[in-house]
Each structure stands twice: as structure tokens, then as C-alpha cells.
Design a protein around this motif. Structure first.
Motif, PDB file in Angstrom:
ATOM      1  N   ILE A 153      45.308  50.670  57.401  1.00  0.00           N
ATOM      2  CA  ILE A 153      44.794  51.875  58.046  1.00  0.00           C
ATOM      3  C   ILE A 153      45.429  53.093  57.383  1.00  0.00           C
ATOM      4  O   ILE A 153      46.647  53.130  57.183  1.00  0.00           O
ATOM      5  CB  ILE A 153      45.186  51.891  59.553  1.00  0.00           C
ATOM      6  CG1 ILE A 153      44.745  50.608  60.257  1.00  0.00           C
ATOM      7  CG2 ILE A 153      44.642  53.141  60.244  1.00  0.00           C
ATOM      8  CD1 ILE A 153      43.268  50.437  60.407  1.00  0.00           C
ATOM      9  N   SER A 165      48.782  61.360  53.406  1.00  0.00           N
ATOM     10  CA  SER A 165      49.766  62.396  53.030  1.00  0.00           C
ATOM     11  C   SER A 165      51.196  61.890  53.150  1.00  0.00           C
ATOM     12  O   SER A 165      52.135  62.669  52.986  1.00  0.00           O
ATOM     13  CB  SER A 165      49.564  63.661  53.877  1.00  0.00           C
ATOM     14  OG  SER A 165      49.826  63.407  55.243  1.00  0.00           O
ATOM     15  N   THR A 176      46.868  63.507  59.795  1.00  0.00           N
ATOM     16  CA  THR A 176      45.977  63.388  60.943  1.00  0.00           C
ATOM     17  C   THR A 176      46.792  63.162  62.225  1.00  0.00           C
ATOM     18  O   THR A 176      47.996  62.868  62.165  1.00  0.00           O
ATOM     19  CB  THR A 176      45.057  62.163  60.784  1.00  0.00           C
ATOM     20  OG1 THR A 176      45.900  60.991  60.701  1.00  0.00           O
ATOM     21  CG2 THR A 176      44.179  62.253  59.546  1.00  0.00           C
ATOM     22  N   GLY A 219      57.117  65.729  62.531  1.00  0.00           N
ATOM     23  CA  GLY A 219      57.814  66.865  63.127  1.00  0.00           C
ATOM     24  C   GLY A 219      58.226  67.879  62.088  1.00  0.00           C
ATOM     25  O   GLY A 219      58.258  67.587  60.887  1.00  0.00           O
TER      26      GLY A 219
HETATM   27  C1  LIG Z   1      53.160  68.958  51.480  1.00  0.00           C
HETATM   28  C2  LIG Z   1      53.497  68.010  52.598  1.00  0.00           C
HETATM   29  C3  LIG Z   1      54.272  68.447  53.658  1.00  0.00           C
HETATM   30  C4  LIG Z   1      54.612  67.579  54.701  1.00  0.00           C
HETATM   31  N1  LIG Z   1      55.356  68.052  55.748  1.00  0.00           N
HETATM   32  C5  LIG Z   1      55.689  67.226  56.755  1.00  0.00           C
HETATM   33  C6  LIG Z   1      56.465  67.695  57.863  1.00  0.00           C
HETATM   34  O1  LIG Z   1      56.842  68.861  57.946  1.00  0.00           O
HETATM   35  N2  LIG Z   1      56.781  66.813  58.833  1.00  0.00           N
HETATM   36  C7  LIG Z   1      56.379  65.508  58.804  1.00  0.00           C
HETATM   37  O2  LIG Z   1      56.698  64.763  59.739  1.00  0.00           O
HETATM   38  N3  LIG Z   1      55.644  65.043  57.774  1.00  0.00           N
HETATM   39  C8  LIG Z   1      55.283  65.861  56.762  1.00  0.00           C
HETATM   40  N4  LIG Z   1      54.522  65.379  55.727  1.00  0.00           N
HETATM   41  C9  LIG Z   1      54.153  63.943  55.677  1.00  0.00           C
HETATM   42  C10 LIG Z   1      52.812  63.589  56.357  1.00  0.00           C
HETATM   43  O3  LIG Z   1      51.923  64.698  56.367  1.00  0.00           O
HETATM   44  C11 LIG Z   1      53.030  63.081  57.779  1.00  0.00           C
HETATM   45  O4  LIG Z   1      53.809  61.889  57.790  1.00  0.00           O
HETATM   46  C12 LIG Z   1      51.697  62.779  58.485  1.00  0.00           C
HETATM   47  O5  LIG Z   1      51.949  62.514  59.832  1.00  0.00           O
HETATM   48  C13 LIG Z   1      50.952  61.596  57.864  1.00  0.00           C
HETATM   49  O6  LIG Z   1      49.619  61.614  58.374  1.00  0.00           O
HETATM   50  P1  LIG Z   1      48.427  60.956  57.561  1.00  0.00           P
HETATM   51  O7  LIG Z   1      47.213  61.024  58.402  1.00  0.00           O
HETATM   52  O8  LIG Z   1      48.326  61.556  56.209  1.00  0.00           O
HETATM   53  O9  LIG Z   1      48.942  59.471  57.461  1.00  0.00           O
HETATM   54  P2  LIG Z   1      48.891  58.507  56.185  1.00  0.00           P
HETATM   55  O10 LIG Z   1      49.770  59.054  55.128  1.00  0.00           O
HETATM   56  O11 LIG Z   1      47.483  58.193  55.835  1.00  0.00           O
HETATM   57  O12 LIG Z   1      49.593  57.210  56.804  1.00  0.00           O
HETATM   58  C14 LIG Z   1      50.977  57.237  57.137  1.00  0.00           C
HETATM   59  C15 LIG Z   1      51.318  55.951  57.890  1.00  0.00           C
HETATM   60  O13 LIG Z   1      50.646  55.970  59.159  1.00  0.00           O
HETATM   61  C16 LIG Z   1      49.728  54.858  59.252  1.00  0.00           C
HETATM   62  N5  LIG Z   1      48.539  55.385  59.941  1.00  0.00           N
HETATM   63  C17 LIG Z   1      47.788  56.468  59.611  1.00  0.00           C
HETATM   64  N6  LIG Z   1      46.818  56.660  60.522  1.00  0.00           N
HETATM   65  C18 LIG Z   1      46.954  55.671  61.462  1.00  0.00           C
HETATM   66  C19 LIG Z   1      46.260  55.326  62.650  1.00  0.00           C
HETATM   67  N7  LIG Z   1      45.196  56.013  63.083  1.00  0.00           N
HETATM   68  N8  LIG Z   1      46.698  54.257  63.351  1.00  0.00           N
HETATM   69  C20 LIG Z   1      47.754  53.516  62.932  1.00  0.00           C
HETATM   70  N9  LIG Z   1      48.443  53.799  61.815  1.00  0.00           N
HETATM   71  C21 LIG Z   1      48.048  54.867  61.082  1.00  0.00           C
HETATM   72  C22 LIG Z   1      49.487  54.383  57.832  1.00  0.00           C
HETATM   73  O14 LIG Z   1      49.191  53.017  57.794  1.00  0.00           O
HETATM   74  C23 LIG Z   1      50.844  54.687  57.189  1.00  0.00           C
HETATM   75  O15 LIG Z   1      51.770  53.670  57.471  1.00  0.00           O
HETATM   76  C24 LIG Z   1      54.163  66.233  54.671  1.00  0.00           C
HETATM   77  C25 LIG Z   1      53.363  65.792  53.608  1.00  0.00           C
HETATM   78  C26 LIG Z   1      53.033  66.667  52.584  1.00  0.00           C
HETATM   79  C27 LIG Z   1      52.155  66.186  51.456  1.00  0.00           C
END
Ligand SMILES: Cc1cc2nc3c(=O)[nH]c(=O)nc-3n(C[C@H](O)[C@H](O)[C@H](O)COP(=O)(O)OP(=O)(O)OC[C@H]3O[C@@H](n4cnc5c(N)ncnc54)[C@H](O)[C@@H]3O)c2cc1C
Length: 286
Positions: A49, A54, A117, A127
């Protein structure tokens, strides 16, 4: 539901790295999420998933299974009463923050600049700037491994620093409900602008990355340890310890999985040798 074949994962990762997924599904409902899982099971393949990718480093070889994006097709946000907002798991955290600001509800300002997301945010307990998902989430609807849809209250989500029950039990987040507090839209937006300005000043947003590469070690900061170890700018191929913020490994153009992995491993080794601190990756390596 349309299922794409040989979809390049680099297109679905903020690192812009990753070879093809054998199959790539973008469900638009709970039933379609279940359908995508069945599809994987029928073919005897694993599934993964993702949200906006990101916080993920994909392999250049890609993924020999079904990647299920809970993202662009599951983005409904609704206000369910005065203080509560429910958002489908594919909603971007910035859209959710904006929705709350429009409704003059405070509590989600910290999430405005996190490029993931709702589903990824809950999974990671995302956070920033003193706020975390755990501070404002009330409950989440999840799909468990037996195919049951369950509603978990905040205490059942086991949220702590970048960790949750979702990761431990392989639950799939379908939606989440947030309990917010009444606020003034102008103040809320000013806070969001302030946080986003601080991000632009401190973070290497001009390059592809997955944000902070490492978790914050106890009583310390990964970026500071890496800088103190003399690793600012350390690079392998196009993967580099950012010169602007040492906590980020960035892709300066055509970095591969192996380049990023080599930088991560070198950083971990040197920081361990110099400071006896084990840096654990925050980024999920697939
Ligand atoms: C420029 C930049 C800045 C950032 N700043 C921050 C920040 O300030 N704070 C912070 O906490 N993070 C930060 N992040 C990291 C990231 O954005 C977070 O961890 C975010 O919550 C990941 O969301 P995603 O939808 O991209 O998840 P993904 O990267 O697609 O997945 C992350 C993990 O969650 C799982 N996952 C995703 N969606 C689901 C779902 N619906 N159900 C079950 N599992 C799921 C995936 O399997 C994976 O293990 C940053 C990233 C970037 C690129």
C-alpha cells in the motif's frame, strides 16, 4: 478497476527513484481496495500500500507484486459536525489542513507542508513544528488482514514517534476523523504560512527526497550528528547528504536506489563509529 502493468514507481515517489511495479492499482473505494488485494492473492503475489510515496525508497528493480495506491481516487473530505472532519485516506495532508482552515478549525496547521496523504500520515504518525497526527486524530477506519473493516479510536492506534499500530499489524487506513478546535481563519493561515516559510528556508525542497531520511535519535538530532561527523555533502552518484539540511538525503538528478542506500549505510556507519548512535531510517525501504 483499471490495473496498470509495468508502472514506473519513480513517478509515484518524491525521491523520483524506482523501477516498474508489475501491477499498479488505484482504487476509488473500500471495495476496490479489497478487489486489488484479491487480485494479488489470485496471482500469488505480494501487495504494497502506498499514498503519495513521500516516505519511500523504491528499488531500481521495481516491485514484483501489486502496488495499491490509496491516493488520487480516495480524497473525499467532509465535515461531520462542528469540530470533526473526516477525510478519505488518499486526501493530501495539505488539502486537509486547508479544509480545516476554511472551516476556521485549528489543530492541523502543522500538516500543511507535509507532502503525504492522510493514510500515510496516520501510518507514520506524521508531525512537524510541535504537532503530530496523534494530537488531533479521533479515530481511523482500517481494513485488517482478514478483510474486516474496523474503526479504531485514537488510543487503539498506538501512535508514537513515527510509529503506529498500522505498521505493526499491516492494517490499511481507509479514512480518518480529526477532532479540531475553533480558531480564527486568519491566525490559522498565518501559522501555516510561517511553517511553510520555515520549511523553504531550512529544507532542500529544490531536490527530490523523501524528507528526513533518519528518525530522530533519543536526545539528539540526526542532522546535527551527520553534520558533526563531517558528512555534509557526502555523495555517491547523484545521492547526496543535503548541504542545506544534513538530515535529508537528496536525489540531485539521476540517483539510483543503490546510490541512496550506499549514502544511508555510510552515514549510519560513521555516526555509529564517532558518536555510538544507531541512526534508524524513517524512510521505508522497499
Ligand atoms: C520534502 C518532504 C518533507 C517532509 N516533511 C515531513 C514532516 O515534516 N513530518 C513528517 O512526519 N514527515 C515528513 N515527510 C515524510 C512524509 O511526507 C510523511 O511520512 C507522510 O506521512 C507519508 O505519507 P505518504 O502518503 O506519502 O506515504 P507513503 O510514503 O506512500 O507511505 C509511507 C508508509 O505508509 C504506508 N501507507 C501509506 N498509505 C497507507 C494507508 N492508506 N494504509 C496503510 N499504510 C499506508 C506505506 O506502506 C509506507 O509504509 C516529508 C517528506 C518530504 C518529501
Amino acid at each position: 478497476m483499471e490495473i496498470l502493468e509495468n508502472e514506473e514507481l519513480g513517478k509515484h515517489s518524491t525521491f523520483k527513484i524506482g523501477g516498474p511495479a508489475k501491477y499498479y492499482a488505484i482504487p476509488s473505494s473500500v471495495d476496490e481496495v479489497k478487489e486489488a488485494i484479491e487480485y494479488a492473492k489470485d496471482k500469488n503475489l505480494p501487495y504494497l500500500i502506498i499514498g503519495k510515496g513521500s516516505n519511500i525508497l523504491f528499488h531500481d528493480r521495481g516491485y514484483d507484486g501489486v502496488v495499491i495506491e490509496i491516493g488520487s481516487k480516495m480524497q473525499i473530505i467532509e465535515r461531520i459536525d462542528d469540530l470533526n472532519i473526516r477525510a478519505e485516506a488518499g486526501t493530501s495532508l495539505s488539502a486537509l489542513s486547508n479544509y480545516a482552515a476554511n472551516a476556521s478549525l485549528a489543530g492541523l496547521e502543522f500538516a500543511a507542508g507535509i507532502p503525504g496523504t492522510v493514510g500515510g500520515g496516520v501510518t507514520m504518525n506524521a508531525g512537524a513544528y510541535g504537532g503530530e497526527i496523534v494530537d488531533c486524530i479521533q479515530s481511523a477506519t482500517v481494513l485488517d488482514k482478514d478483510g474486516n473493516v474496523r474503526v479504531l479510536q485514537v488510543n487503539e492506534l498506538d501512535l508514537s514517534y513515527r510509529s503506529s499500530i498500522i505498521q505493526k499489524e499491516d492494517y490499511i487506513v481507509l479514512d480518518a476523523t480529526f477532532q479540531l478546535i475553533p480558531g480564527d481563519e486568519n491566525d490559522i493561515r498565518a501559522t501555516m504560512r510561517d511553517y511553510n516559510g520555515r520549511r523553504r528556508d531550512k529544507q532542500p525542497l529544490e531536490y527530490a527526497s523523501a524528507g528526513s531520511t533518519f528518525k530522530r535519535p533519543k536526545d539528539n538530532f540526526a542532522g546535527k550528528l551527520i553534520e558533526d561527523a563531517g558528512l555534509k555533502g557526502y555523495s555517491v552518484g547523484d545521492a547526496q547528504v543535503s548541504e542545506k539540511h544534513c538530515g535529508f538525503v537528496v536525489n540531485k538528478g539521476n540517483a539510483t536506489y543503490s546510490d541512496v542506500k550506499a549514502v544511508i549505510e555510510h552515514v549510519q556507519k560513521v555516526v555509529k563509529e564517532q558518536f555510538d548512535v544507531e541512526l534508524e531510517t524513517e524512510v521505508k525501504i522497499v
